[in-house]
Design an enzyme around this catalytic site. Structure first.
Site, short mmCIF file in Angstrom:
data_model
loop_
_atom_site.label_atom_id
_atom_site.label_comp_id
_atom_site.label_asym_id
_atom_site.label_seq_id
_atom_site.Cartn_x
_atom_site.Cartn_y
_atom_site.Cartn_z
N TYR A 280 2.79 -2.59 10.54
CA TYR A 280 1.43 -3.26 10.39
C TYR A 280 1.45 -4.62 9.58
O TYR A 280 2.18 -4.54 8.43
CB TYR A 280 0.46 -2.41 10.00
CG TYR A 280 -0.98 -2.99 9.47
CD1 TYR A 280 -1.87 -3.14 10.40
CD2 TYR A 280 -1.01 -3.64 8.04
CE1 TYR A 280 -2.98 -4.03 10.16
CE2 TYR A 280 -2.35 -4.57 8.04
CZ TYR A 280 -3.32 -4.30 8.83
OH TYR A 280 -4.55 -5.11 8.47
N GLU B 7 -4.48 -10.08 12.12
CA GLU B 7 -3.86 -8.75 11.99
C GLU B 7 -2.85 -8.53 13.42
O GLU B 7 -3.38 -8.93 14.43
CB GLU B 7 -4.98 -7.89 12.11
CG GLU B 7 -4.65 -6.54 11.69
CD GLU B 7 -6.09 -5.56 11.48
OE1 GLU B 7 -6.34 -5.16 10.41
OE2 GLU B 7 -6.44 -5.18 12.70
#
Lengths: 377, 294
Positions: A101, A189
């Protein structure tokens, strides 16, 4: 303003990030053709402004064009957290060796851009933050210097042990920082950022939120706004210069100021009612805004009563009163309007309203109680 | 007493010839604020006339304005594209206190301006705030003098109109204020709740504080912990946005619940855990404040 994944991927690609090329389909047939062009296999992904697409069944793997078409048929028109899917994105399948991530956002606590990266990729990062906060590495970026090369490398090392992968990752993070700054984002993101079995780092998902305050100088981004992705009332409210959020109740609220608007909704709830919306007419005192506000509220069929709560400071009560009168003359406002006005030019406002048969409360508490009672009747 | 501004504050208005700047300059002068200069690039040499025969000289730059007028505070009304630049110009000019009213300043602009202001050791209030008023002394920003009255209560809030609501009710109940401060609804702001609580605690005349927060961020929680740990000052708290859905921006750029963080419940809990009385309705602010003063 949220971008769709396919739009965010284009920004990433423009910055040189390794993002596999995808294509958008609006019909099942189109999805089948695209999958065939890609060699048969593809991932079909719902394009909707919501997290949790995978869990909701909005992301499916297809082995053949026929399967891609069938998946697209199931996904198009599906509702994910109340939002209808109008587009699907098809992307190639990847051989995933590991998932990570990476995200960057403006963090109010450190008053600067903040990177958050984790080896726990491909899962809900909020959940990681709650259950295993040590698995997230944070780095504050000084916006005057940008992401420095050694900082990017440090983050790369936090994500991958293999030196070749951490170097590639550092480059991706520097590119992501460029996307973030150059587009006036409040969030960028990638979840997941993957390493393939052949040792390549790739971004196979993309999420970008643009700061609404940046749009005046970024018309290209403003034009990416998808009117299908939000309720029509919100599109209309924005055009009229109003802040509006649709809720599920039956007490329509028209208030000046965001804080007072929230406090009004809360008080409706406190007295046992349910607010139908958040609506802030803003600080200026333009009767036209009030007309637009009342039209938008009354267009919601669940609204049983309209509650107008104004504490005049810069907003002049007489302008609001004029707007209320005009709205009732020009449009079909079917719900009863209960009004509270106090502050600047209050007496004038009361005269204007009285001439048209309206009366107004002076206390917020009283008008809210009356509105809740009326909505329940 | 009061915090941040009083009768000795000398204000320069940035954007004085604009629609909002000229309007609020007149209102500030009317209230008794000492507005000593204005700045609009390209309009230096003009004079802006105010109520009571006031004449405010206009300069092209902040450096000139401060050098000529001896201003020690600035109020900014310039449009969003130029606001961060105006803040940084003010920080370099020698004023000690900057109030930025402008709403809609790009947040990344503010991250740079914030760092710049901090390096210069200057206090910034806002942006996207109504400013502040010390009743009977001075108002800097847009808060109307009609709803305030001098007294022992400090008020600090993230919202403009909700501040008016609370202050209006206090004044109506005969409870006056030392200073009412609107810190602003943006994610990046110069002066926080903690800064204001600390200043009120050091102010000899403030005997209780009303603190009005809203959803988004953790500023209220941090302020509550600070107050519980370090302050001997009664505080009454109110949080707006208990009915706000997560993930949606409620008007203010900073009023958004991110995931499970920044909820009203979390803030109210932090208030309670640190001995801060919580008003569930705006009307409760009045009797809780009255009790706090006892």
């Amino acid at each position: 303003m949220n971008l769709h994944e396919f739009q965010a991927r284009e920004l990433f690609r423009d910055a040189g990030m390794p993002v596999p090329r995808g294509r958008v389909a609006t019909t099942p047939e189109e999805a089948g053709t695209i999958a065939a062009d890609m060699g048969g296999a593809a991932v079909v992904k719902a394009q909707v402004h919501s997290g949790g697409r995978g869990k909701a069944g909005g992301v499916k793997l297809a082995g053949t064009p026929g399967e891609a078409e069938a998946h697209a048929r199931a996904i198009l028109g599906m509702k994910i957290r109340g939002l209808t899917v109008h587009k699907v994105l098809l992307v190639p399948l990847e051989n995933i060796a590991s998932e990570r991530y990476v995200g960057i956002l403006v963090d109010r606590a450190v008053q600067a851009p903040l990177f958050m990266v984790s080896r726990e990729g491909g899962v809900d990062i909020e959940e990681v933050a709650a259950t295993n906060p040590a698995a997230i590495t944070r780095l504050r970026v000084d916006p005057r210097f940008g992401l420095l090369p050694h900082q990017a490398y440090r983050l790369g090392r936090a994500l991958f042990d293999e030196p070749a992968l951490s170097r590639q990752c550092a480059t991706v993070l520097s590119q992501l920082y460029q996307v973030f700054m150059q587009n006036g984002a409040s969030l960028c993101e990638v979840n997941p950022l993957i390493a393939t079995e052949t040792g390549e780092v790739k971004a196979i998902d993309a999420k970008v939120t643009i700061d609404g305050n940046e749009l005046f100088r970024r018309p290209a981004l403003e034009s990416m706004r998808d009117p299908d992705a939000e309720p029509a009332a919100e599109t209309r409210a924005r055009a009229a210069g109003l802040s509006f959020v649709k809720l599920d109740g039956n007490v329509g609220c028209c208030v000046n100021g965001a804080g007072l608007a929230m406090a009004t909704m809360d008080l409706v709830k406190y007295y046992g009612g349910e607010p139908a919306n958040f609506l802030d007419i803003g600080g200026s005192s333009n009767p036209e805004k009030v007309v637009a506000a009342l039209e938008i509220i009354t267009a919601d069929p669940s609204v049983q009563v309209i509650l107008v709560n104004i504490f005049g400071g810069i907003t002049r009560c007489d302008d609001v009163a004029r707007g209320i009168v005009e709205a009732t003359q020009r449009a079909d406002i079917r719900a009863p309007i209960l009004i509270r006005l106090t502050g600047t030019n209050e007496a004038k406002a009361r005269d204007i309203l009285a001439a048209e048969g309206f009366s107004a409360f002076t206390s917020m508490d009283e008008v809210v109680r009356a509105a809740v009672k009326r909505a329940a009747a | 007493m009061s915090i941040f501004v009083d009768e000795s504050t000398r204000v320069v208005v940035q954007g004085i010839t604009g629609r909002d700047g000229s309007f609020h300059t007149a209102r500030m002068i009317e209230y008794g604020t000492r507005v000593v200069a204005g700045v609009t690039p390209g309009k230096g040499g003009r004079v802006v006339k105010g109520p009571g025969g006031a004449c405010v000289p206009v300069f092209d730059t902040m450096n000139e304005a401060v050098a000529e007028s001896g201003a020690n505070a600035s109020a900014i009304y310039v449009p969003p594209p130029f606001a961060a630049s105006a803040i940084m110009e003010a920080a370099e000019s020698g004023v000690e206190f900057i109030v930025c009213i402008t709403e809609g300043v790009p947040v990344l602009d503010m991250t740079r301006a914030y760092a710049f202001v901090a390096d210069h050791g200057v206090r910034l209030l806002g942006p996207n705030c109504p400013g502040l008023i010390s009743p009977g002394k001075a108002t800097v920003g847009i808060i109307s003098g009609d709803i305030v009255t001098p007294g022992p209560v400090g008020v600090v809030s993230r919202s403009g109109t909700l501040t008016y609501e609370a202050v209006g009710q206090l004044t109506g109940a005969g409870i006056g204020q030392t200073t009412c401060v609107g810190i602003g609804g943006d994610p990046i702001i110069g002066t926080t709740f903690i800064d204001c609580l600390r200043a009120f605690a050091e102010d000899g005349e403030t005997r209780a504080v009303v603190m009005i927060g809203e959803i988004g961020g953790t500023d209220e929680q941090e302020a509550a912990e600070y107050a519980g740990r370090s302050l001997d000052l009664p505080i009454v708290g109110f949080i707006a946005g208990q009915t706000a859905p997560p993930g949606r921006r409620m008007g203010h750029a900073g009023a958004i619940i991110s995931g499970s963080s920044g909820t009203a419940e979390e803030k109210i809990r932090a208030f309670r855990e640190n001995g801060i009385g919580v008003a569930r309705r705006p009307v409760d602010i009045v009797h809780l404040t009255r009790e706090a003063l006892r």
